[in-house]
Design a protein around this motif. Sequence first.
Motif, mmCIF file in Angstrom:
data_model
loop_
_atom_site.group_PDB
_atom_site.id
_atom_site.type_symbol
_atom_site.label_atom_id
_atom_site.label_comp_id
_atom_site.label_asym_id
_atom_site.label_seq_id
_atom_site.Cartn_x
_atom_site.Cartn_y
_atom_site.Cartn_z
ATOM 1 N N SER A 35 0.829 -1.208 0.000
ATOM 2 C CA SER A 35 0.000 0.000 0.000
ATOM 3 C C SER A 35 0.861 1.255 0.000
ATOM 4 O O SER A 35 0.557 2.235 -0.684
ATOM 5 C CB SER A 35 -0.922 -0.001 1.230
ATOM 6 O OG SER A 35 -1.834 -1.081 1.165
ATOM 7 N N ASN A 36 1.953 1.235 0.754
ATOM 8 C CA ASN A 36 2.865 2.382 0.785
ATOM 9 C C ASN A 36 3.538 2.579 -0.572
ATOM 10 O O ASN A 36 3.706 3.719 -1.036
ATOM 11 C CB ASN A 36 3.922 2.175 1.868
ATOM 12 C CG ASN A 36 4.866 3.354 1.981
ATOM 13 O OD1 ASN A 36 4.443 4.475 2.250
ATOM 14 N ND2 ASN A 36 6.151 3.097 1.760
ATOM 15 N N ALA A 37 3.909 1.465 -1.237
ATOM 16 C CA ALA A 37 4.515 1.569 -2.562
ATOM 17 C C ALA A 37 3.526 2.146 -3.568
ATOM 18 O O ALA A 37 3.898 2.966 -4.419
ATOM 19 C CB ALA A 37 4.999 0.193 -3.024
ATOM 20 N N LEU A 38 2.247 1.748 -3.472
ATOM 21 C CA LEU A 38 1.221 2.297 -4.362
ATOM 22 C C LEU A 38 1.060 3.791 -4.144
ATOM 23 O O LEU A 38 0.883 4.559 -5.103
ATOM 24 C CB LEU A 38 -0.114 1.593 -4.126
ATOM 25 C CG LEU A 38 -0.329 0.271 -4.853
ATOM 26 C CD1 LEU A 38 -1.684 -0.328 -4.472
ATOM 27 C CD2 LEU A 38 -0.276 0.474 -6.364
ATOM 28 N N LYS A 39 1.115 4.216 -2.887
ATOM 29 C CA LYS A 39 1.014 5.647 -2.578
ATOM 30 C C LYS A 39 2.147 6.416 -3.242
ATOM 31 O O LYS A 39 1.942 7.476 -3.849
ATOM 32 C CB LYS A 39 1.045 5.849 -1.064
ATOM 33 C CG LYS A 39 0.971 7.317 -0.648
ATOM 34 C CD LYS A 39 1.042 7.457 0.870
ATOM 35 C CE LYS A 39 1.029 8.927 1.266
ATOM 36 N NZ LYS A 39 1.132 9.099 2.745
ATOM 37 N N ARG A 40 3.355 5.871 -3.169
ATOM 38 C CA ARG A 40 4.513 6.526 -3.779
ATOM 39 C C ARG A 40 4.371 6.562 -5.308
ATOM 40 O O ARG A 40 4.726 7.559 -5.956
ATOM 41 C CB ARG A 40 5.786 5.795 -3.374
ATOM 42 C CG ARG A 40 6.110 5.907 -1.891
ATOM 43 C CD ARG A 40 7.269 5.003 -1.521
ATOM 44 N NE ARG A 40 8.496 5.375 -2.229
ATOM 45 C CZ ARG A 40 9.581 4.596 -2.289
ATOM 46 N NH1 ARG A 40 9.583 3.414 -1.696
ATOM 47 N NH2 ARG A 40 10.651 5.009 -2.940
ATOM 48 N N LEU A 41 3.872 5.474 -5.888
ATOM 49 C CA LEU A 41 3.671 5.439 -7.338
ATOM 50 C C LEU A 41 2.640 6.475 -7.774
ATOM 51 O O LEU A 41 2.794 7.132 -8.812
ATOM 52 C CB LEU A 41 3.216 4.041 -7.767
ATOM 53 C CG LEU A 41 4.325 2.987 -7.949
ATOM 54 C CD1 LEU A 41 3.712 1.596 -8.064
ATOM 55 C CD2 LEU A 41 5.161 3.297 -9.188
ATOM 56 N N GLY A 46 1.098 10.984 -10.634
ATOM 57 C CA GLY A 46 -0.055 11.882 -10.645
ATOM 58 C C GLY A 46 -1.324 11.189 -11.115
ATOM 59 O O GLY A 46 -2.262 11.849 -11.589
ATOM 60 N N ASP A 47 -1.395 9.863 -10.980
ATOM 61 C CA ASP A 47 -2.560 9.087 -11.417
ATOM 62 C C ASP A 47 -2.926 8.109 -10.308
ATOM 63 O O ASP A 47 -2.071 7.643 -9.543
ATOM 64 C CB ASP A 47 -2.229 8.324 -12.699
ATOM 65 C CG ASP A 47 -3.448 7.667 -13.319
ATOM 66 O OD1 ASP A 47 -4.155 8.343 -14.093
ATOM 67 O OD2 ASP A 47 -3.705 6.484 -13.018
ATOM 68 N N GLN A 48 -4.227 7.757 -10.236
ATOM 69 C CA GLN A 48 -4.687 6.801 -9.233
ATOM 70 C C GLN A 48 -4.141 5.392 -9.475
ATOM 71 O O GLN A 48 -4.019 4.598 -8.548
ATOM 72 C CB GLN A 48 -6.222 6.758 -9.219
ATOM 73 C CG GLN A 48 -6.874 7.865 -8.435
ATOM 74 C CD GLN A 48 -6.591 7.711 -6.958
ATOM 75 O OE1 GLN A 48 -5.699 8.369 -6.413
ATOM 76 N NE2 GLN A 48 -7.336 6.848 -6.285
ATOM 77 N N LEU A 49 -3.873 5.052 -10.718
ATOM 78 C CA LEU A 49 -3.290 3.769 -11.140
ATOM 79 C C LEU A 49 -4.243 2.590 -10.965
ATOM 80 O O LEU A 49 -4.504 1.846 -11.912
ATOM 81 C CB LEU A 49 -1.968 3.482 -10.418
ATOM 82 C CG LEU A 49 -0.845 4.483 -10.704
ATOM 83 C CD1 LEU A 49 0.403 4.110 -9.910
ATOM 84 C CD2 LEU A 49 -0.511 4.545 -12.192
ATOM 85 N N PHE A 50 -4.763 2.382 -9.739
ATOM 86 C CA PHE A 50 -5.672 1.271 -9.486
ATOM 87 C C PHE A 50 -6.859 1.775 -8.668
ATOM 88 O O PHE A 50 -6.685 2.475 -7.674
ATOM 89 C CB PHE A 50 -4.968 0.131 -8.740
ATOM 90 C CG PHE A 50 -3.827 -0.475 -9.516
ATOM 91 C CD1 PHE A 50 -4.044 -1.501 -10.417
ATOM 92 C CD2 PHE A 50 -2.531 0.013 -9.355
ATOM 93 C CE1 PHE A 50 -2.995 -2.050 -11.143
ATOM 94 C CE2 PHE A 50 -1.475 -0.527 -10.070
ATOM 95 C CZ PHE A 50 -1.715 -1.554 -10.972
ATOM 96 N N THR A 60 -6.292 1.903 -14.043
ATOM 97 C CA THR A 60 -6.800 3.028 -14.813
ATOM 98 C C THR A 60 -6.278 2.944 -16.247
ATOM 99 O O THR A 60 -5.421 2.105 -16.569
ATOM 100 C CB THR A 60 -6.345 4.358 -14.198
ATOM 101 O OG1 THR A 60 -4.905 4.431 -14.282
ATOM 102 C CG2 THR A 60 -6.782 4.464 -12.738
ATOM 103 N N ARG A 61 -6.763 3.835 -17.096
ATOM 104 C CA ARG A 61 -6.291 3.854 -18.473
ATOM 105 C C ARG A 61 -4.790 4.146 -18.525
ATOM 106 O O ARG A 61 -4.056 3.565 -19.335
ATOM 107 C CB ARG A 61 -7.053 4.904 -19.287
ATOM 108 C CG ARG A 61 -6.633 4.976 -20.745
ATOM 109 C CD ARG A 61 -7.514 5.905 -21.531
ATOM 110 N NE ARG A 61 -8.896 5.411 -21.578
ATOM 111 C CZ ARG A 61 -9.881 6.022 -22.230
ATOM 112 N NH1 ARG A 61 -9.626 7.161 -22.888
ATOM 113 N NH2 ARG A 61 -11.086 5.527 -22.229
ATOM 114 N N PHE A 62 -4.329 5.029 -17.663
ATOM 115 C CA PHE A 62 -2.898 5.330 -17.596
ATOM 116 C C PHE A 62 -2.105 4.079 -17.242
ATOM 117 O O PHE A 62 -1.073 3.774 -17.856
ATOM 118 C CB PHE A 62 -2.652 6.426 -16.547
ATOM 119 C CG PHE A 62 -1.207 6.792 -16.359
ATOM 120 C CD1 PHE A 62 -0.626 7.814 -17.099
ATOM 121 C CD2 PHE A 62 -0.414 6.107 -15.439
ATOM 122 C CE1 PHE A 62 0.714 8.150 -16.926
ATOM 123 C CE2 PHE A 62 0.922 6.437 -15.265
ATOM 124 C CZ PHE A 62 1.488 7.464 -16.009
ATOM 125 N N ALA A 63 -2.572 3.343 -16.226
ATOM 126 C CA ALA A 63 -1.867 2.131 -15.793
ATOM 127 C C ALA A 63 -1.868 1.075 -16.890
ATOM 128 O O ALA A 63 -0.863 0.379 -17.113
ATOM 129 C CB ALA A 63 -2.507 1.580 -14.522
#
Length: 311
Positions: A35-41, A46-50, A60-63
């Motif tokens: 979870s911490n790594a996702l926060k850093r990503l 600048g995208d939610q990613l998941f 997300t589309r970006f991911a």
Amino acid sequence: MQFDLNLIRVFDAMITHRSVSGAAAALHLTQPAVSNALKRLRELTGDQLFIRTRNGMEPTRFAQGAAGNLSEGLRMIRTGLERAAPFDPQKTSRRFRLLMTDAGEVVFLPRLMPLLRETAPGIELKVMQLPVGRYLEALETDEVDLAIGNLQAQAGTLVLRPVFDETYAVLCRDGHELALAAQSGQLTLEMFLGQDHVIVRPPNSTEPLLDVLARDNKWPLRRTLDVPHFMVLSAILDRTNLVAFVPRLVARELSERGALTVLPVPFPVPSITICIGWHTRHQKDDGHRWLRHQILAAMNRLTAGLATPGF
């Protein structure tokens, strides 16, 4: 923010497992660490990613757009580190890309894979098909690691090793009139041309040899069925009176899977030389060299007297 390559591992695991717990288990990390790594990503991109949904963490589309390049980059890093370390087939998880035709898949893979599963259970193969005219280019640009087929000699950065000469055969059902004629030594070109033929036209291959011969000799060839793959022949030929003109080893392989007979070709046919090809950058790569030996061993199950110099 300093970029951490471990973040790519987390991103790749999330793409694969679509959950924090699944990614954590795969990476042997705690869920808070993922979870911490996702926060850093997220801060970095600048995208939610998941995004959490009823079906899990959906990218997300970006991911989705970044996933292919990042996963391939991670694979290349792993491969580079593995190549630098001593090669151990029992422990390796290296991925090799093999280029071959549909005929090559039919003939070689059933013999190669049992060898690899026994000697290198963690190895990964990706079999690819490209137009024959692109084989040497794909080796040159490192799009593939090895190519197997009728490769033409070329000086410079490529290594081509002839392995055996292949010819052609006629394939038909058991009891076919051509089979009966061959048994009595009376199979002729006229009898062959009088049959209804299945022509195999692999989408990435050259023009079928029988088409070339028929055109050059003005033969009245009856093309009843065109198919893109060799594997379908066994299911067609043993239920019909159709015949096929195919590479000898393909004919032998398919005859072992069904009630089919392999016959000699009743006219002169040029042979083709099957080679293994690779780029000189892999010449001293222990893992690459090991795989070449396994392929050669698989080919030895098909034909005797295979050459080994340079391996």
